[in-house]
Motif scaffolding. Structure first.
Motif, PDB file in Angstrom:
ATOM      1  N   ASP A   5     -56.946  45.504 -71.421  1.00  0.00           N
ATOM      2  CA  ASP A   5     -56.457  44.170 -71.023  1.00  0.00           C
ATOM      3  C   ASP A   5     -55.173  44.292 -70.190  1.00  0.00           C
ATOM      4  OD1 ASP A   5     -58.489  42.838 -72.277  1.00  0.00           O
ATOM      5  OD2 ASP A   5     -57.361  42.454 -74.130  1.00  0.00           O
ATOM      6  N   ALA A   6     -54.302  45.173 -70.642  1.00  0.00           N
ATOM      7  CA  ALA A   6     -53.030  45.347 -69.923  1.00  0.00           C
ATOM      8  C   ALA A   6     -53.280  45.895 -68.522  1.00  0.00           C
ATOM      9  CB  ALA A   6     -52.111  46.284 -70.709  1.00  0.00           C
ATOM     10  N   ALA A   7     -54.181  46.883 -68.425  1.00  0.00           N
ATOM     11  CA  ALA A   7     -54.484  47.467 -67.109  1.00  0.00           C
ATOM     12  C   ALA A   7     -55.027  46.392 -66.178  1.00  0.00           C
ATOM     13  CB  ALA A   7     -55.473  48.618 -67.263  1.00  0.00           C
ATOM     14  N   ALA A   8     -55.903  45.542 -66.697  1.00  0.00           N
ATOM     15  CA  ALA A   8     -56.489  44.485 -65.869  1.00  0.00           C
ATOM     16  C   ALA A   8     -55.417  43.486 -65.435  1.00  0.00           C
ATOM     17  CB  ALA A   8     -57.600  43.770 -66.644  1.00  0.00           C
ATOM     18  N   THR A   9     -54.504  43.152 -66.338  1.00  0.00           N
ATOM     19  CA  THR A   9     -53.418  42.225 -66.010  1.00  0.00           C
ATOM     20  C   THR A   9     -52.544  42.778 -64.884  1.00  0.00           C
ATOM     21  OG1 THR A   9     -53.376  41.390 -68.265  1.00  0.00           O
ATOM     22  CG2 THR A   9     -51.385  41.032 -66.960  1.00  0.00           C
ATOM     23  N   LEU A  10     -52.268  44.073 -64.952  1.00  0.00           N
ATOM     24  CA  LEU A  10     -51.410  44.688 -63.931  1.00  0.00           C
ATOM     25  C   LEU A  10     -52.115  44.781 -62.582  1.00  0.00           C
ATOM     26  CD1 LEU A  10     -49.757  47.408 -66.168  1.00  0.00           C
ATOM     27  CD2 LEU A  10     -48.610  45.453 -65.094  1.00  0.00           C
ATOM     28  N   VAL A  11     -53.414  45.049 -62.603  1.00  0.00           N
ATOM     29  CA  VAL A  11     -54.162  45.080 -61.341  1.00  0.00           C
ATOM     30  C   VAL A  11     -54.099  43.702 -60.687  1.00  0.00           C
ATOM     31  CG1 VAL A  11     -56.482  45.205 -60.349  1.00  0.00           C
ATOM     32  CG2 VAL A  11     -55.707  46.979 -61.928  1.00  0.00           C
ATOM     33  N   ARG A  12     -54.294  42.668 -61.502  1.00  0.00           N
ATOM     34  CA  ARG A  12     -54.255  41.302 -60.964  1.00  0.00           C
ATOM     35  C   ARG A  12     -52.863  40.986 -60.405  1.00  0.00           C
ATOM     36  NH1 ARG A  12     -54.961  38.139 -65.324  1.00  0.00           N
ATOM     37  NH2 ARG A  12     -56.669  39.483 -65.916  1.00  0.00           N
ATOM     38  N   ALA A  13     -51.837  41.377 -61.135  1.00  0.00           N
ATOM     39  CA  ALA A  13     -50.455  41.110 -60.676  1.00  0.00           C
ATOM     40  C   ALA A  13     -50.224  41.754 -59.307  1.00  0.00           C
ATOM     41  CB  ALA A  13     -49.455  41.651 -61.698  1.00  0.00           C
ATOM     42  N   ARG A  14     -50.729  42.979 -59.140  1.00  0.00           N
ATOM     43  CA  ARG A  14     -50.555  43.692 -57.862  1.00  0.00           C
ATOM     44  C   ARG A  14     -51.308  42.999 -56.742  1.00  0.00           C
ATOM     45  NH1 ARG A  14     -52.252  48.755 -60.506  1.00  0.00           N
ATOM     46  NH2 ARG A  14     -50.455  49.108 -61.839  1.00  0.00           N
ATOM     47  N   ILE A  15     -52.547  42.614 -57.031  1.00  0.00           N
ATOM     48  CA  ILE A  15     -53.364  41.988 -55.981  1.00  0.00           C
ATOM     49  C   ILE A  15     -52.800  40.618 -55.604  1.00  0.00           C
ATOM     50  CG2 ILE A  15     -55.639  40.970 -55.500  1.00  0.00           C
ATOM     51  CD1 ILE A  15     -56.837  43.249 -57.204  1.00  0.00           C
ATOM     52  N   GLU A  16     -52.429  39.838 -56.624  1.00  0.00           N
ATOM     53  CA  GLU A  16     -51.936  38.477 -56.357  1.00  0.00           C
ATOM     54  C   GLU A  16     -50.447  38.466 -56.018  1.00  0.00           C
ATOM     55  OE1 GLU A  16     -52.984  36.273 -59.842  1.00  0.00           O
ATOM     56  OE2 GLU A  16     -55.145  36.405 -59.434  1.00  0.00           O
ATOM     57  N   ARG A  17     -49.792  39.612 -56.117  1.00  0.00           N
ATOM     58  CA  ARG A  17     -48.348  39.721 -55.876  1.00  0.00           C
ATOM     59  C   ARG A  17     -47.574  38.704 -56.712  1.00  0.00           C
ATOM     60  NH1 ARG A  17     -50.399  39.637 -50.572  1.00  0.00           N
ATOM     61  NH2 ARG A  17     -50.919  41.751 -50.010  1.00  0.00           N
ATOM     62  N   ARG A  18     -47.926  38.680 -57.984  1.00  0.00           N
ATOM     63  CA  ARG A  18     -47.251  37.761 -58.886  1.00  0.00           C
ATOM     64  C   ARG A  18     -46.836  38.538 -60.137  1.00  0.00           C
ATOM     65  NH1 ARG A  18     -49.829  32.359 -58.833  1.00  0.00           N
ATOM     66  NH2 ARG A  18     -51.708  33.614 -58.928  1.00  0.00           N
ATOM     67  N   ALA A  19     -45.533  38.563 -60.404  1.00  0.00           N
ATOM     68  CA  ALA A  19     -45.036  39.330 -61.547  1.00  0.00           C
ATOM     69  C   ALA A  19     -45.436  38.667 -62.861  1.00  0.00           C
ATOM     70  CB  ALA A  19     -43.519  39.459 -61.450  1.00  0.00           C
ATOM     71  N   VAL A  20     -45.548  39.478 -63.901  1.00  0.00           N
ATOM     72  CA  VAL A  20     -45.924  38.971 -65.229  1.00  0.00           C
ATOM     73  C   VAL A  20     -44.805  39.272 -66.221  1.00  0.00           C
ATOM     74  CG1 VAL A  20     -48.403  39.208 -64.800  1.00  0.00           C
ATOM     75  CG2 VAL A  20     -47.133  41.135 -65.785  1.00  0.00           C
ATOM     76  N   LEU A  21     -44.918  38.712 -67.424  1.00  0.00           N
ATOM     77  CA  LEU A  21     -43.933  38.990 -68.467  1.00  0.00           C
ATOM     78  C   LEU A  21     -44.280  40.324 -69.123  1.00  0.00           C
ATOM     79  CD1 LEU A  21     -43.632  35.462 -70.126  1.00  0.00           C
ATOM     80  CD2 LEU A  21     -41.941  36.630 -68.680  1.00  0.00           C
ATOM     81  N   PRO A  22     -43.257  41.049 -69.587  1.00  0.00           N
ATOM     82  CA  PRO A  22     -43.543  42.343 -70.223  1.00  0.00           C
ATOM     83  C   PRO A  22     -44.428  42.166 -71.461  1.00  0.00           C
ATOM     84  CG  PRO A  22     -41.210  41.747 -70.424  1.00  0.00           C
ATOM     85  CD  PRO A  22     -41.825  40.771 -69.485  1.00  0.00           C
ATOM     86  N   PHE A  23     -45.348  43.099 -71.638  1.00  0.00           N
ATOM     87  CA  PHE A  23     -46.287  43.018 -72.769  1.00  0.00           C
ATOM     88  C   PHE A  23     -45.551  43.079 -74.110  1.00  0.00           C
ATOM     89  CE2 PHE A  23     -48.692  45.339 -69.345  1.00  0.00           C
ATOM     90  CZ  PHE A  23     -49.427  44.241 -68.931  1.00  0.00           C
ATOM     91  N   THR A  24     -44.407  43.759 -74.129  1.00  0.00           N
ATOM     92  CA  THR A  24     -43.667  43.902 -75.387  1.00  0.00           C
ATOM     93  C   THR A  24     -43.003  42.595 -75.821  1.00  0.00           C
ATOM     94  OG1 THR A  24     -41.783  44.740 -74.147  1.00  0.00           O
ATOM     95  CG2 THR A  24     -43.236  46.379 -75.152  1.00  0.00           C
ATOM     96  N   ASP A  25     -42.955  41.579 -74.927  1.00  0.00           N
ATOM     97  CA  ASP A  25     -42.456  40.267 -75.363  1.00  0.00           C
ATOM     98  C   ASP A  25     -43.363  39.743 -76.475  1.00  0.00           C
ATOM     99  OD1 ASP A  25     -40.442  40.252 -73.558  1.00  0.00           O
ATOM    100  OD2 ASP A  25     -41.083  38.464 -72.453  1.00  0.00           O
ATOM    101  N   GLU A  26     -44.673  39.971 -76.267  1.00  0.00           N
ATOM    102  CA  GLU A  26     -45.665  39.466 -77.208  1.00  0.00           C
ATOM    103  C   GLU A  26     -45.823  40.410 -78.395  1.00  0.00           C
ATOM    104  OE1 GLU A  26     -50.111  38.611 -76.386  1.00  0.00           O
ATOM    105  OE2 GLU A  26     -48.945  37.645 -74.791  1.00  0.00           O
ATOM    106  N   ASP A  27     -45.747  41.708 -78.115  1.00  0.00           N
ATOM    107  CA  ASP A  27     -45.951  42.707 -79.164  1.00  0.00           C
ATOM    108  C   ASP A  27     -44.925  43.842 -79.024  1.00  0.00           C
ATOM    109  OD1 ASP A  27     -46.733  44.533 -81.010  1.00  0.00           O
ATOM    110  OD2 ASP A  27     -48.798  44.743 -80.279  1.00  0.00           O
ATOM    111  N   PRO A  28     -43.770  43.683 -79.713  1.00  0.00           N
ATOM    112  CA  PRO A  28     -42.692  44.679 -79.596  1.00  0.00           C
ATOM    113  C   PRO A  28     -43.060  46.044 -80.172  1.00  0.00           C
ATOM    114  CG  PRO A  28     -41.937  42.646 -80.673  1.00  0.00           C
ATOM    115  CD  PRO A  28     -43.429  42.571 -80.601  1.00  0.00           C
ATOM    116  N   THR A  29     -44.225  46.135 -80.858  1.00  0.00           N
ATOM    117  CA  THR A  29     -44.584  47.432 -81.459  1.00  0.00           C
ATOM    118  C   THR A  29     -45.309  48.355 -80.464  1.00  0.00           C
ATOM    119  OG1 THR A  29     -46.764  46.740 -82.265  1.00  0.00           O
ATOM    120  CG2 THR A  29     -44.868  46.310 -83.717  1.00  0.00           C
ATOM    121  N   LEU A  30     -45.638  47.839 -79.287  1.00  0.00           N
ATOM    122  CA  LEU A  30     -46.313  48.676 -78.295  1.00  0.00           C
ATOM    123  C   LEU A  30     -45.421  49.889 -78.002  1.00  0.00           C
ATOM    124  CD1 LEU A  30     -47.616  45.906 -75.856  1.00  0.00           C
ATOM    125  CD2 LEU A  30     -48.926  47.161 -77.592  1.00  0.00           C
TER     126      LEU A  30
END
Ligand code: OOG
Ligand code: MG
Length: 254
Positions: A5-30
């Motif tokens: 899921d994370a890999a897919a989110t990052l691919v989308r962010a790159r293609i759409e040139r839109r930054a996302v929130l860090p995954f650790t905001d949601e899950d600090p145990t990553l």
């Protein structure tokens, strides 16, 4: 959040040139293993798309970078032919989200890097040394991330340019390599090779241990970026980013 899921989110962010929130905001145990698992998926996807791995990069190997990013340890990523920035012509800065440039030392491997090696072993695999500029582009808003996030995000890699290769024997003591950052004709920062873990070859030592711990090696012909010597500078408002060093000069224009 699964690595897929994370890999897919990052691919989308790159293609759409839109930054996302860090995954650790949601899950600090990553953790680190999770971050590298995402990075591995990204590398597989790039290979499947026809990209070729051309080397590796280290990040956060200097105090200015560790302090800026709030992570006090090195990280590693990979480089493909799609990251290569050839000389000449302006950079297509609109291709990235929030690109920054930083001065690095690049190594050209003359032999396979099969670790772990010590500093003498690292020197023995070298075929060339060059001044380099790395273009980073965090896919996280405002470059706010933790260790697992930045590892997942291919350590912010976006592109790199390498100056003329210098024979290792002619490069002299790499800790003494000088580096000045000039932005639009103004001197903005300076450092020496010693900024990189006390000695740039320590980056190769660290990488060899890191690769060995993962059962990986790096083939002869690979390029390794040792990590930035100074803080990075946003490309948005500048037209020329130039590194003047004892290894030569390199300029990127926008
Ligand atoms: C992480 C990548 C760091 C370096 O040379 O220190 C890096 C970042 O700063 O976004 O490439
Ligand atoms: Mg870098």
């Amino acid at each position: 959040m699964t690595p897929a899921d994370a890999a897919a989110t990052l691919v989308r962010a790159r293609i759409e040139r839109r930054a996302v929130l860090p995954f650790t905001d949601e899950d600090p145990t990553l953790d680190e293993a999770w971050g590298y698992a995402v990075q591995d998926l990204d590398r597989l996807a790039r290979l499947a798309a026809g990209e070729r791995v051309v080397g590796a990069k280290l990040g956060l190997t200097s105090a200015p970078k560790q302090q800026r990013m709030g992570i006090a340890r090195p990280i590693a990523g990979f480089l493909t032919d799609a990251h290569v920035i050839e000389g000449g012509g302006g950079l297509p800065v609109h291709r990235w989200i929030q690109p920054r440039a930083e001065p690095e030392i690049a190594f050209l491997l003359g032999h396979d890097l099969v670790g772990p090696v010590d500093r003498a072993g690292a020197a023995a695999v070298l075929d060339g040394v060059a001044i380099a500029v790395e273009l980073i582009d965090s896919r996280f808003e405002g470059y706010r991330f933790r260790l697992a996030d930045v590892l997942a995000d291919e350590t912010s890699a976006a592109g790199f340019a390498v100056g003329a290769w210098v024979e290792p024997d002619e490069a002299g003591d790499l800790a003494a390599v000088t580096c000045e950052v000039w932005v639009d004709g103004q001197r903005r920062d300076a450092a020496t090779g010693a900024a990189i873990l006390g000695h740039p070859l320590e980056a190769l030592v660290w990488l060899s241990e890191h690769l060995a711990s993962r059962g990986e090696t790096l083939p002869a012909g690979s390029v390794v970026l040792a990590g930035a010597m100074t803080d990075a500078i946003p490309l948005a408002d500048l037209t020329s980013y130039e590194v003047r060093s004892s290894l030569g000069t390199l300029e990127l224009t926008t």
